[in-house]
Scaffold this active site. Structure first.
Site, PDB file in Angstrom:
ATOM      1  N   HIS A 278     -11.593  92.764  46.395  1.00 35.80           N
ATOM      2  CA  HIS A 278     -12.565  93.474  45.554  1.00 35.80           C
ATOM      3  C   HIS A 278     -11.841  94.257  44.462  1.00 35.80           C
ATOM      4  O   HIS A 278     -12.263  94.278  43.312  1.00 35.80           O
ATOM      5  CB  HIS A 278     -13.348  94.508  46.385  1.00 35.80           C
ATOM      6  CG  HIS A 278     -14.254  93.947  47.417  1.00 35.80           C
ATOM      7  ND1 HIS A 278     -14.056  94.129  48.755  1.00 35.80           N
ATOM      8  CD2 HIS A 278     -15.383  93.201  47.301  1.00 35.80           C
ATOM      9  CE1 HIS A 278     -15.029  93.549  49.427  1.00 35.80           C
ATOM     10  NE2 HIS A 278     -15.836  92.967  48.580  1.00 35.80           N
TER      11      HIS A 278
ATOM     12  N   GLN B 147     -30.003  88.609  52.578  1.00 36.43           N
ATOM     13  CA  GLN B 147     -29.085  87.459  52.586  1.00 36.43           C
ATOM     14  C   GLN B 147     -28.488  87.190  53.963  1.00 36.43           C
ATOM     15  O   GLN B 147     -27.684  86.282  54.133  1.00 36.43           O
ATOM     16  CB  GLN B 147     -27.994  87.625  51.528  1.00 36.43           C
ATOM     17  CG  GLN B 147     -26.945  88.675  51.826  1.00 36.43           C
ATOM     18  CD  GLN B 147     -26.012  88.858  50.639  1.00 36.43           C
ATOM     19  OE1 GLN B 147     -26.382  89.450  49.631  1.00 36.43           O
ATOM     20  NE2 GLN B 147     -24.796  88.359  50.744  1.00 36.43           N
TER      21      GLN B 147
ATOM     22  N   GLY C 116     -19.533  96.481  49.972  1.00 35.88           N
ATOM     23  CA  GLY C 116     -18.682  97.533  50.526  1.00 35.88           C
ATOM     24  C   GLY C 116     -17.610  96.985  51.442  1.00 35.88           C
ATOM     25  O   GLY C 116     -17.294  95.793  51.393  1.00 35.88           O
TER      26      GLY C 116
ATOM     27  N   GLY D 188     -15.796  86.694  43.394  1.00 31.22           N
ATOM     28  CA  GLY D 188     -14.600  86.070  43.956  1.00 31.22           C
ATOM     29  C   GLY D 188     -14.822  84.596  44.269  1.00 31.22           C
ATOM     30  O   GLY D 188     -15.926  84.189  44.646  1.00 31.22           O
ATOM     31  N   GLU D 189     -13.752  83.815  44.123  1.00 36.28           N
ATOM     32  CA  GLU D 189     -13.850  82.375  44.419  1.00 36.28           C
ATOM     33  C   GLU D 189     -13.879  82.085  45.914  1.00 36.28           C
ATOM     34  O   GLU D 189     -14.070  80.948  46.307  1.00 36.28           O
ATOM     35  CB  GLU D 189     -12.679  81.624  43.765  1.00 36.28           C
ATOM     36  CG  GLU D 189     -12.847  81.495  42.265  1.00 36.28           C
ATOM     37  CD  GLU D 189     -11.785  80.640  41.620  1.00 36.28           C
ATOM     38  OE1 GLU D 189     -10.758  80.368  42.283  1.00 36.28           O
ATOM     39  OE2 GLU D 189     -11.965  80.265  40.451  1.00 36.28           O
ATOM     40  N   LYS D 190     -13.658  83.106  46.758  1.00 31.67           N
ATOM     41  CA  LYS D 190     -13.763  82.820  48.195  1.00 31.67           C
ATOM     42  C   LYS D 190     -15.178  82.322  48.513  1.00 31.67           C
ATOM     43  O   LYS D 190     -15.355  81.400  49.283  1.00 31.67           O
ATOM     44  CB  LYS D 190     -13.444  84.047  49.052  1.00 31.67           C
ATOM     45  CG  LYS D 190     -13.411  83.668  50.531  1.00 31.67           C
ATOM     46  CD  LYS D 190     -12.962  84.775  51.404  1.00 31.67           C
ATOM     47  CE  LYS D 190     -14.067  85.747  51.693  1.00 31.67           C
ATOM     48  NZ  LYS D 190     -15.153  85.195  52.556  1.00 31.67           N
TER      49      LYS D 190
ATOM     50  N   SER E 204     -11.401  89.295  53.494  1.00 32.33           N
ATOM     51  CA  SER E 204     -12.851  89.368  53.669  1.00 32.33           C
ATOM     52  C   SER E 204     -13.178  90.658  54.406  1.00 32.33           C
ATOM     53  O   SER E 204     -12.397  91.103  55.261  1.00 32.33           O
ATOM     54  CB  SER E 204     -13.307  88.180  54.527  1.00 32.33           C
ATOM     55  OG  SER E 204     -14.578  88.430  55.071  1.00 32.33           O
ATOM     56  N   SER E 205     -14.324  91.248  54.078  1.00 32.50           N
ATOM     57  CA  SER E 205     -14.728  92.475  54.777  1.00 32.50           C
ATOM     58  C   SER E 205     -14.902  92.197  56.262  1.00 32.50           C
ATOM     59  O   SER E 205     -14.711  93.072  57.100  1.00 32.50           O
ATOM     60  CB  SER E 205     -16.048  92.994  54.199  1.00 32.50           C
ATOM     61  OG  SER E 205     -15.897  93.178  52.820  1.00 32.50           O
TER      62      SER E 205
HETATM   63  O1  PAF Z   1     -20.431  88.433  47.786  1.00 30.18           O
HETATM   64  C1  PAF Z   1     -21.048  89.441  48.194  1.00 30.18           C
HETATM   65  O2  PAF Z   1     -20.473  90.420  48.652  1.00 30.18           O
HETATM   66  C2  PAF Z   1     -22.577  89.463  48.124  1.00 30.18           C
HETATM   67  O3  PAF Z   1     -23.098  88.205  48.379  1.00 30.18           O
HETATM   68  C3  PAF Z   1     -23.123  90.038  46.797  1.00 30.18           C
HETATM   69  C4  PAF Z   1     -22.743  89.157  45.615  1.00 30.18           C
HETATM   70  C5  PAF Z   1     -22.595  91.442  46.595  1.00 30.18           C
HETATM   71  C6  PAF Z   1     -24.659  90.095  46.843  1.00 30.18           C
HETATM   72  O4  PAF Z   1     -25.104  90.920  47.878  1.00 30.18           O
END
Ligand code: PAF
Length: 282
Positions: free
Chosen positions: A37, A61, A31, A149-151, A187-188
């Protein structure tokens, strides 16, 4: 726009698409959507009959509870943004329970060493969390194509390895980094940067570009030292690492080889916000 929060609804949809031999494109996100995105989603729309975007801040994560808590959550704005692209996009915004079924823990993965480099050294367990959730999404959504994304280049390589090791029949498609006009990688997390940090953060990409120029004539060690020195007296930006690595193994470069491809990777703290970026060198 259809927004689903339960995997059983997604399962029914996916079964219908599969029965009609329609291709499914999948864009996983956490999000706080930005133009980076949207570019992934536009590519997915071009390539596939149906597109599913997941919006899920994946707890496993995050290796830092405060980072998880402060991660921006903007579902209503995200849905409005997606509607500007296409009303046919399907959004899967599950609860933690829908994904983890009461057991919010990661599986443990072996990615042939990719997981121990760079981000793996500083964010313990991060890639296990990413791979756990992405594998679950692949099982639920059964996409033909999935876009990253490649970031997050290391993440992209790890997801390719995940698909290969677990025989998951999905094409993993990497898309180039989107940047603000200042050069700062989108980036978010940028939404949390205070104005003084927004002003200085573009220096990260500037250093990467200069490193690329130097890489033509200097050793990896020389370029690394040069970048480290540039950040030494920076009051606002704290360098966590700068590494030049070979793209397939992500192992730090020792001696250049003509037929290998290299990238430079960087992680920097701007206040308490961790920013990462990378650049292709050859
Ligand atoms: O890159 C992200 O935003 C996250 O690591 C992902 C791939 C959505 C997994 O939660």
């Amino acid at each position: 726009m259809k927004v689903f929060s339960e995997k059983k609804e997604i399962n029914t949809l996916v079964d219908a698409y599969k029965a009609e031999r329609q291709t499914i494109g999948f864009v996983p996100t956490m999000g706080a959507l930005h133009k980076g995105h949207l570019a992934l989603i536009e590519k997915a729309i071009q390539d596939n009959d149906a597109v599913i975007v997941s919006i899920f801040v994946n707890p496993t994560q995050f290796n830092n509870a405060e980072d998880l808590e402060k991660y921006p959550r903007t579902l209503d704005e995200d849905i409005m943004l997606l509607e500007t692209l296409s009303k046919d996009i399907l959004v899967y915004a599950p609860t933690v329970d829908d994904i983890y079924e009461g057991k919010t823990t990661s599986e443990h993965f072996d990615f042939d060493g990719l997981e121990f480099e760079m981000e793996g050294k500083f964010r313990h367990g991060h890639f296990d969390g990413v791979a756990t959730v992405v594998k679950r999404f692949f099982e639920i959504i059964k996409p033909d194509n999935a876009y990253f994304g490649e970031k997050d280049f290391q993440q992209l390589q790890i997801i390719k390895k995940l698909a290969e090791k677990y025989d998951i029949p999905v094409n993993i498609i990497g898309c180039k980094i989107h940047r603000e006009t200042s050069g700062l990688a989108m980036s978010s997390r940028n939404t949390r940067l205070k104005p003084e940090y927004i002003k200085v953060a573009p220096v990260i990409y500037k250093r990467l570009k200069t490193a690329k120029t130097f890489f033509g004539t200097k050793s990896a060690n020389w370029v690394t030292k040069w970048v480290e020195n540039q950040f030494k007296n920076n009051e606002l930006l704290k360098l966590e690492y700068f590494t030049i690595a070979e793209v397939d193994t992500l192992k730090p470069l020792k001696r250049k080889s003509k037929n290998k491809t290299y990238r430079a990777f960087i992680a920097v703290y701007a206040d308490d916000i961790r920013l990462i970026d990378n650049i292709a060198l050859n």
